[in-house]
Write a protein that holds these residues in place. Structure first.
Motif, PDB file in Angstrom:
ATOM      1  N   GLU A  31       0.831  -1.200   0.000  1.00  0.00           N
ATOM      2  CA  GLU A  31       0.000   0.000   0.000  1.00  0.00           C
ATOM      3  C   GLU A  31       0.868   1.254   0.000  1.00  0.00           C
ATOM      4  O   GLU A  31       0.674   2.169   0.800  1.00  0.00           O
ATOM      5  CB  GLU A  31      -0.956  -0.037   1.193  1.00  0.00           C
ATOM      6  N   GLU A  37      -3.697   3.956  -2.622  1.00  0.00           N
ATOM      7  CA  GLU A  37      -5.152   4.028  -2.424  1.00  0.00           C
ATOM      8  C   GLU A  37      -5.884   2.857  -3.079  1.00  0.00           C
ATOM      9  O   GLU A  37      -7.110   2.898  -3.218  1.00  0.00           O
ATOM     10  CB  GLU A  37      -5.685   5.342  -2.977  1.00  0.00           C
ATOM     11  N   THR A  40      -8.740   1.271  -1.023  1.00  0.00           N
ATOM     12  CA  THR A  40      -9.860   2.210  -0.906  1.00  0.00           C
ATOM     13  C   THR A  40     -10.688   2.188  -2.183  1.00  0.00           C
ATOM     14  O   THR A  40     -11.926   2.169  -2.141  1.00  0.00           O
ATOM     15  CB  THR A  40      -9.348   3.631  -0.641  1.00  0.00           C
ATOM     16  N   ASN A  43     -12.590  -1.042  -2.319  1.00  0.00           N
ATOM     17  CA  ASN A  43     -13.705  -1.031  -1.377  1.00  0.00           C
ATOM     18  C   ASN A  43     -14.901  -0.292  -1.968  1.00  0.00           C
ATOM     19  O   ASN A  43     -16.059  -0.723  -1.815  1.00  0.00           O
ATOM     20  CB  ASN A  43     -13.272  -0.373  -0.064  1.00  0.00           C
ATOM     21  N   THR A 272      -8.194   8.168  -5.683  1.00  0.00           N
ATOM     22  CA  THR A 272      -9.550   8.631  -5.429  1.00  0.00           C
ATOM     23  C   THR A 272      -9.704  10.116  -5.774  1.00  0.00           C
ATOM     24  O   THR A 272      -8.756  10.893  -5.667  1.00  0.00           O
ATOM     25  CB  THR A 272      -9.939   8.426  -3.956  1.00  0.00           C
ATOM     26  N   TYR A 277     -16.791   9.837  -4.612  1.00  0.00           N
ATOM     27  CA  TYR A 277     -17.573   9.786  -3.374  1.00  0.00           C
ATOM     28  C   TYR A 277     -18.968  10.370  -3.581  1.00  0.00           C
ATOM     29  O   TYR A 277     -19.941   9.903  -2.972  1.00  0.00           O
ATOM     30  CB  TYR A 277     -16.832  10.522  -2.257  1.00  0.00           C
TER      31      TYR A 277
END
Length: 340
Positions: A31, A37, A40, A43, A272, A277
């Motif tokens: 990581e 990331e 993340t 996920n 990200t 998001y």
């Protein structure tokens, strides 16, 4: 020494039925740097898939040489029943070989193969299945329409619709999504010439699908994998592996490789961004249904494959003929150079 009798002996296997399997290979060796990331991103991928699917699909994740820390996180997801099947390979055996670990034993009628950095949007599964329903010859369908896929493993579509007005270059439904895809693969921008029009086919009910599809997220009929090589690939990534194992099999069934007209999933890359998001926060928890739409089985069509994807492909690959063909399908002379 064995005492007593195994209580599982002679018992029938009772597994919760599912018609759809999603296979996701994952490689996160650490990581740091490029992979900082990565989990993340993964996920977001797995949680979006769980939220937005409208059938009781099953998720298989193959950890391909990932670190022990990543495998522990995956085990947590498995124990939470977010992942149905978790395969852990200590050695990095490559993306395609990881997929084959699960693919060769899949019994579900519909199989989605996805990269670990895909953000699934609302209604993606329903829209993909609608394309299968509206186009009976569809064998592979992506929820991510991508620019300039009309020349890749699509000769049978061009053959079938050579004289038909149902094959036309039409206005891109979601140019902003095309721009996001371009940026996700490292492009700084996407010029207008790459997102103005796209080649589509129309069904009897006038619904459309984009001709051709990408590799990052594609849903397949299970039948097509009956013709893949029995041996594994020698490539860890790329080479001829995706062509041989994923792109060519639908053609042996005279099957079409298509994408939804609008965009229903996003390629995120390895970093990200705030928009990811925002998309995730707008996802709706879809109520799960028992089954999917019925699809009539397809059969191997080796002679048609030879005519359309070998002989006709050589003919339509001639530059002047392809230019004439695309002019008839709605391109202007100024646009032609961007599509040949």
């Amino acid at each position: 020494m064995r005492k007593g009798e195994n209580t599982s002996k002679e018992q029938l296997i009772n597994i919760n039925s599912s018609q759809h399997r999603v296979i996701i290979p994952l490689y996160i060796p650490h990581e740091k740097d490029y992979y900082k990331e990565a989990f993340t991103i993964f996920n977001l991928c797995i949680k979006s898939l769980q939220k937005t699917s409208h059938s009781k699909l099953k998720i298989s994740v193959i950890s391909n040489g990932s670190s022990n820390q990543i495998n522990e996180k995956l085990m947590d997801l498995y124990q939470q029943e977010i992942i149905n099947e978790l395969v852990i390979e200590r050695d990095a055996i490559g993306k395609l070989n990881s997929i084959l670990k699960v693919l060769r034993t899949c019994e579900e009628k519909i199989i989605t193969i996805s990269d670990a950095d895909i953000l699934f949007d609302n209604n993606w599964e329903e829209k993909v299945m609608t394309v299968f329903h509206n186009f009976p010859k569809a064998a592979a369908v992506s929820p991510i329409p991508v620019f300039r896929t009309q020349n890749h493993y699509t000769s049978n579509i061009l053959f079938d619709y050579f004289f038909s007005k149902k094959l036309q270059f039409t206005k891109v439904a979601n140019p902003e999504a095309l721009t996001l895809f371009a940026k996700s693969i490292g492009w700084s921008r996407l010029d207008e010439k790459w997102k103005d029009v796209i080649l589509t086919i129309s069904a009897k009910n006038n619904s459309k699908a984009v001709v051709g599809c990408n590799h990052c997220a594609v849903t397949y009929r299970r039948e097509v994998f009956g013709v893949i090589p029995k041996q594994n690939t020698n490539y860890k990534l790329g080479g001829s592996s995706e062509g041989v194992y994923l792109d060519q099999p639908p053609l042996f069934f005279d099957g079409y490789r298509l994408a939804t007209e609008d965009n229903y999933a996003f390629h995120m890359g390895n970093t990200t961004e705030q928009w990811m998001y925002r998309v995730f926060d707008n996802l709706k928890d879809q109520e799960k249904q028992e089954g999917l739409v019925y699809l009539k089985p397809i059969k191997k069509q080796l002679f048609k494959n030879y005519i359309k994807n070998i002989l006709f492909k050589k003919v339509i690959s001639l530059k002047k003929l392809r230019m004439f063909f695309y002019l008839r399908k709605g391109l202007s002379k100024a646009q032609i150079k961007n599509f040949i």
